[in-house]
Design an enzyme around this catalytic site. Sequence first.
Site, PDB file in Angstrom:
ATOM      1  NE  ARG A  76      42.695  44.557  47.286  1.00 14.59           N
ATOM      2  CZ  ARG A  76      42.486  44.291  45.997  1.00 14.59           C
ATOM      3  NH1 ARG A  76      41.258  44.313  45.505  1.00 14.59           N
ATOM      4  NH2 ARG A  76      43.483  44.015  45.200  1.00 14.59           N
ATOM      5  NE  ARG A 104      41.616  48.366  45.696  1.00 10.24           N
ATOM      6  CZ  ARG A 104      41.954  47.522  44.721  1.00 10.24           C
ATOM      7  NH1 ARG A 104      41.024  47.092  43.885  1.00 10.24           N
ATOM      8  NH2 ARG A 104      43.197  47.129  44.569  1.00 10.24           N
ATOM      9  NE  ARG A 133      48.087  45.201  43.003  1.00  5.42           N
ATOM     10  CZ  ARG A 133      47.180  45.934  43.659  1.00  5.42           C
ATOM     11  NH1 ARG A 133      47.516  46.566  44.761  1.00  5.42           N
ATOM     12  NH2 ARG A 133      45.965  46.014  43.199  1.00  5.42           N
ATOM     13  NE  ARG A 178      46.152  40.054  37.879  1.00  4.19           N
ATOM     14  CZ  ARG A 178      45.100  40.509  38.505  1.00  4.19           C
ATOM     15  NH1 ARG A 178      43.935  39.960  38.356  1.00  4.19           N
ATOM     16  NH2 ARG A 178      45.211  41.542  39.278  1.00  4.19           N
ATOM     17  CE  LYS A 206      41.836  43.514  36.561  1.00  4.21           C
ATOM     18  NZ  LYS A 206      42.695  44.653  36.966  1.00  4.21           N
TER      19      LYS A 206
END
Length: 182
Positions: A129, A127, A140, A88, A15
């Site tokens: 993070r 990624r 998640r 969300r 996104k």
Amino acid sequence: MKNRLLFLGPPGAGKGTQASILSSNNDLLHLSTGDLLRAEVSAGTDLGKKAGLIMNKGELVSDSIVLSIVQKNLSGQIKGWLLDGFPRNLLQAKSLEPLLEEISQPIEAVILIETSDEVLVQRLLERGRTDDNEKVIRNRLEIYRDKTAPLINFYDSKGLLKSVKGDDEVNIVANRIQKALN
Ligand code: B4P
């Protein structure tokens, strides 16, 4: 082109990546609730301290915090905008409606980026993070299915949903999105 947009999709669907491309190619305001929350965390504000603890577990930050951030950033915008990572859950989606009515700027399209679970987990691990470890990623994904996925039907029933396949490379997905909006 439609220029008041929402981006939906599971964590890691791209996104943020696609929203940056589309907004810079079409001169739209890109509002990422994830980025705005992370900015509060790095600035060490009271809000950031609260949000950081929640984000590092992969949970959703409270609706009131996120809504106030969106309201602050959207008011006064007359050009197009793109909301990435918001809403969300259904409560956020329903709270957004009066806010947009007030500024006479209804949503014109909702882009859903559909991506398979193996691809999502791999991308997020790469990624790296602070909220990208396998246990938090699984949490998640579960929260996405439980709280965010119901928005797909919500926006589909309003005739706004456009689904795009997201497993391919960035430029291919970007072209699909641009086409879906023309
Ligand atoms: P977000 O910041 O929204 O991030 P995300 O869903 O994890 O990732 P996104 O889908 O944007 O993927 P990206 O482009 O980065 O959320 C983080 C947290 O913030 C949430 O868990 C929650 O706690 C909180 N939060 C945010 N909004 C909230 C709200 N409204 N209410 C409550 N809480 C909220 O892509 C992922 C990786 O894949 C990148 O490394 C990218 O380079 C790569 N990639 C992307 N597309 C690719 C492609 N096509 N091919 C190969 N790699 C690709």
